[in-house]
Design an enzyme around this catalytic site. Structure first.
Site, PDB file in Angstrom:
ATOM      1  N   TYR A  61      49.057  67.914  29.925  1.00 35.26           N
ATOM      2  CA  TYR A  61      48.615  69.202  30.839  1.00 35.26           C
ATOM      3  C   TYR A  61      49.086  68.657  32.003  1.00 35.26           C
ATOM      4  O   TYR A  61      48.441  68.057  33.086  1.00 35.26           O
ATOM      5  CB  TYR A  61      47.221  69.716  30.725  1.00 35.26           C
ATOM      6  N   PRO A 213      39.837  79.801  22.174  1.00 38.15           N
ATOM      7  CA  PRO A 213      38.261  80.680  21.779  1.00 38.15           C
ATOM      8  C   PRO A 213      38.428  81.990  22.231  1.00 38.15           C
ATOM      9  O   PRO A 213      37.609  83.226  21.846  1.00 38.15           O
ATOM     10  CB  PRO A 213      37.222  79.900  22.508  1.00 38.15           C
ATOM     11  N   LEU A 214      39.307  82.454  23.345  1.00 38.73           N
ATOM     12  CA  LEU A 214      39.450  83.866  23.861  1.00 38.73           C
ATOM     13  C   LEU A 214      40.393  84.444  23.471  1.00 38.73           C
ATOM     14  O   LEU A 214      41.033  85.433  24.123  1.00 38.73           O
ATOM     15  CB  LEU A 214      39.073  83.665  25.528  1.00 38.73           C
ATOM     16  N   GLY A 215      41.415  83.678  22.781  1.00 37.82           N
ATOM     17  CA  GLY A 215      42.699  84.209  22.316  1.00 37.82           C
ATOM     18  C   GLY A 215      43.944  83.647  23.002  1.00 37.82           C
ATOM     19  O   GLY A 215      45.222  83.622  22.724  1.00 37.82           O
ATOM     20  N   GLY A 216      43.449  82.424  23.891  1.00 32.07           N
ATOM     21  CA  GLY A 216      44.490  81.602  24.686  1.00 32.07           C
ATOM     22  C   GLY A 216      45.278  82.535  25.595  1.00 32.07           C
ATOM     23  O   GLY A 216      44.911  83.032  26.347  1.00 32.07           O
ATOM     24  N   PHE A 217      46.648  82.197  25.632  1.00 35.65           N
ATOM     25  CA  PHE A 217      47.525  82.643  26.678  1.00 35.65           C
ATOM     26  C   PHE A 217      47.420  84.450  26.761  1.00 35.65           C
ATOM     27  O   PHE A 217      47.810  85.050  27.748  1.00 35.65           O
ATOM     28  CB  PHE A 217      49.108  82.200  26.523  1.00 35.65           C
ATOM     29  N   PRO A 219      44.685  86.712  26.073  1.00 38.86           N
ATOM     30  CA  PRO A 219      43.302  86.800  25.690  1.00 38.86           C
ATOM     31  C   PRO A 219      43.041  88.235  24.762  1.00 38.86           C
ATOM     32  O   PRO A 219      43.645  89.003  24.813  1.00 38.86           O
ATOM     33  CB  PRO A 219      42.461  87.145  27.091  1.00 38.86           C
ATOM     34  N   LEU A 220      42.026  88.055  23.949  1.00 31.25           N
ATOM     35  CA  LEU A 220      41.746  88.980  22.861  1.00 31.25           C
ATOM     36  C   LEU A 220      41.754  90.325  23.453  1.00 31.25           C
ATOM     37  O   LEU A 220      41.188  90.774  24.623  1.00 31.25           O
ATOM     38  CB  LEU A 220      40.478  88.732  22.334  1.00 31.25           C
TER      39      LEU A 220
HETATM   40  N1  LIG Z   1      44.328  71.139  20.454  1.00 38.43           N
HETATM   41  C1  LIG Z   1      45.245  72.123  21.016  1.00 38.43           C
HETATM   42  O1  LIG Z   1      46.391  72.127  20.663  1.00 38.43           O
HETATM   43  C2  LIG Z   1      44.848  72.973  22.011  1.00 38.43           C
HETATM   44  C3  LIG Z   1      45.779  74.156  22.548  1.00 38.43           C
HETATM   45  C4  LIG Z   1      45.349  75.148  23.362  1.00 38.43           C
HETATM   46  C5  LIG Z   1      44.178  74.793  24.169  1.00 38.43           C
HETATM   47  N2  LIG Z   1      43.505  73.692  23.872  1.00 38.43           N
HETATM   48  C6  LIG Z   1      42.334  73.425  24.578  1.00 38.43           C
HETATM   49  O2  LIG Z   1      41.240  74.555  24.441  1.00 38.43           O
HETATM   50  C7  LIG Z   1      41.094  75.165  25.804  1.00 38.43           C
HETATM   51  C8  LIG Z   1      40.851  76.642  25.636  1.00 38.43           C
HETATM   52  O3  LIG Z   1      41.991  77.211  25.268  1.00 38.43           O
HETATM   53  P1  LIG Z   1      42.772  78.148  26.280  1.00 38.43           P
HETATM   54  O4  LIG Z   1      42.316  77.628  27.956  1.00 38.43           O
HETATM   55  O5  LIG Z   1      44.311  77.756  26.131  1.00 38.43           O
HETATM   56  O6  LIG Z   1      42.374  79.479  25.931  1.00 38.43           O
HETATM   57  P2  LIG Z   1      41.173  80.560  25.990  1.00 38.43           P
HETATM   58  O7  LIG Z   1      40.102  79.706  26.429  1.00 38.43           O
HETATM   59  O8  LIG Z   1      40.960  81.183  24.779  1.00 38.43           O
HETATM   60  O9  LIG Z   1      41.734  81.645  27.120  1.00 38.43           O
HETATM   61  C9  LIG Z   1      42.260  81.160  28.433  1.00 38.43           C
HETATM   62  C10 LIG Z   1      42.561  82.404  29.127  1.00 38.43           C
HETATM   63  O10 LIG Z   1      41.750  83.339  29.151  1.00 38.43           O
HETATM   64  C11 LIG Z   1      41.140  83.855  30.527  1.00 38.43           C
HETATM   65  N3  LIG Z   1      39.912  83.857  30.771  1.00 38.43           N
HETATM   66  C12 LIG Z   1      39.003  82.960  30.685  1.00 38.43           C
HETATM   67  N4  LIG Z   1      37.780  83.294  30.991  1.00 38.43           N
HETATM   68  C13 LIG Z   1      37.972  84.657  30.988  1.00 38.43           C
HETATM   69  C14 LIG Z   1      36.967  85.670  31.229  1.00 38.43           C
HETATM   70  N5  LIG Z   1      35.792  85.577  31.521  1.00 38.43           N
HETATM   71  N6  LIG Z   1      37.463  86.973  31.523  1.00 38.43           N
HETATM   72  C15 LIG Z   1      38.914  87.150  31.503  1.00 38.43           C
HETATM   73  N7  LIG Z   1      39.792  86.198  31.118  1.00 38.43           N
HETATM   74  C16 LIG Z   1      39.210  84.910  31.037  1.00 38.43           C
HETATM   75  C17 LIG Z   1      42.186  82.723  31.297  1.00 38.43           C
HETATM   76  O11 LIG Z   1      42.559  83.042  32.595  1.00 38.43           O
HETATM   77  P3  LIG Z   1      42.070  82.362  33.987  1.00 38.43           P
HETATM   78  O12 LIG Z   1      42.409  81.254  34.297  1.00 38.43           O
HETATM   79  O13 LIG Z   1      42.421  83.673  34.877  1.00 38.43           O
HETATM   80  O14 LIG Z   1      40.377  82.768  33.689  1.00 38.43           O
HETATM   81  C18 LIG Z   1      43.042  82.281  30.492  1.00 38.43           C
HETATM   82  O15 LIG Z   1      44.449  83.036  30.573  1.00 38.43           O
HETATM   83  C19 LIG Z   1      42.076  74.649  26.591  1.00 38.43           C
HETATM   84  O16 LIG Z   1      41.488  74.758  28.035  1.00 38.43           O
HETATM   85  C20 LIG Z   1      42.391  73.351  26.155  1.00 38.43           C
HETATM   86  O17 LIG Z   1      41.441  72.177  26.823  1.00 38.43           O
HETATM   87  C21 LIG Z   1      43.879  72.686  22.944  1.00 38.43           C
END
Ligand SMILES: NC(=O)c1ccc[n+]([C@@H]2O[C@H](COP(=O)([O-])OP(=O)(O)OC[C@H]3O[C@@H](n4cnc5c(N)ncnc54)[C@H](OP(=O)(O)O)[C@@H]3O)[C@@H](O)[C@H]2O)c1
Length: 287
Positions: A61, A213-217, A219-220
């Protein structure tokens, strides 16, 4: 407060089930420095001050940037903090995600994580299977890579092992090589391919850590989710997280955010209990 467990045994530590995913702390496209480094540090410090003791990270990252920010924000680390990283990929100069999946690359990545996090022992390392090159799965042995991690664990550089982006067969293969404490795969309210995997891991007392968990890039987005959230006086993202908490006790949340407001919103799900009829309605979303 909820009447379901809010902690889970992750290896040798009990962690709060609402953790934090650090991927959003890098720059746009998870590449380069963040737009606001002070804010990134503030998010990490507030997360830990608010009870988060499970943080998911990775040296690719940024690359390196997120681990370095974690170190700057939190070192010396609180005794109960579990830092979980992953190895198996790298970035090119333009930010593309490439496999780095030979056993030697895996070992080098463990050392990169140790150095950039400032640790002598990493709390847990996931082998991130590159699958189809992205977030899709593909079958194939993971033995040479997982055996290398198992050896590093025996040498004392890693305390616990996990696997990410893995099929059920690959999870079983890993478990035959060394103890697996966590599995990190793509799963959320609208993406439920791993339902059976989650249940079998729960029986084995292994943590399941959904990424995106929130749908990633993206969001759901769901009218049903919006309606349920409105009825409960919560936000749709909170309801999506609360649904995961209630789905199975071995699910650990690592929602990612670069925003203090979203962090607070996400941590507040610790107080949100979904009634049975709301859960039933939400279960229909995956359809
Ligand atoms: N193992 C793997 O291959 C893999 C792949 C992807 C991710 N990951 C891990 O999983 C973690 C979670 O995944 P993720 O961060 O990609 O996706 P996520 O948690 O599903 O969603 C993150 C997105 O949701 C937004 N968000 C967060 N909280 C929110 C809220 N309360 N209201 C509205 N929007 C919100 C964030 O934007 P803002 O920054 O504007 O809040 C960001 O755009 C990552 O941080 C990483 O550590 C692992």
């Amino acid at each position: 407060m909820s009447d379901f467990p809010m902690t889970w045994q992750l290896g040798d530590r009990s962690v709060n089930r609402v953790g934090y995913g650090a991927m959003q702390l890098a720059g746009p496209g998870v590449f380069g420095p963040p737009r606001d480094r002070d804010q990134a540090i503030a998010v990490l410090r507030e997360a830990v001050a608010s009870g988060v003791n499970h943080i998911d990270t990775c040296d690719y990252y940024g690359p390196h940037v997120v681990n370095q920010i974690i170190r700057e924000a939190l070192y010396p680390y609180p005794g109960d903090l579990m830092l979980v990283t992953k190895v198996g990929a790298k970035r090119d100069e333009a930010g593309a995600w490439l496999p780095a999946f030979t056993p030697d690359e895996i070992e080098a990545a463990v050392h990169d994580n140790l150095r950039n996090l400032g640790l002598e022992v990493i709390h847990a390392v996931n082998l991130r299977v590159m699958g189809d090159g992205g977030h899709g799965l593909s079958e194939g042995t993971i033995a040479p890579q997982f055996e290398r991690l198992a050896r590093l664990r025996e040498q004392g550089l890693i305390r616990h092992l996990g696997i990410s982006n893995a099929t059920a067969t690959q999870i079983e293969e890993a478990r035959g090589i060394a103890p697996v404490v966590c599995v990190q795969n793509h799963y959320n309210l609208a993406h439920r391919d791993d339902d059976a995997v989650i249940d079998s891991l729960a029986e084995a007392r292994i943590a399941y850590v959904p990424f995106f968990p929130l749908g990633g890039f993206s969001p759901l987005q769901s009218g049903t989710l919006d309606t349920v959230a409105q009825q409960l006086g919560a936000t749709p993202m909170q309801v999506a997280l609360a649904w995961l908490l209630q789905r199975s006790p071995n699910i650990l949340l690592i929602p990612g955010t670069s925003s203090l407001g979203h962090l607070r919103e996400n941590l507040a799900v610790r107080e949100l209990v979904l009634p049975d009829d709301a859960v039933a309605t939400l279960n229909g979303i995956a359809g």
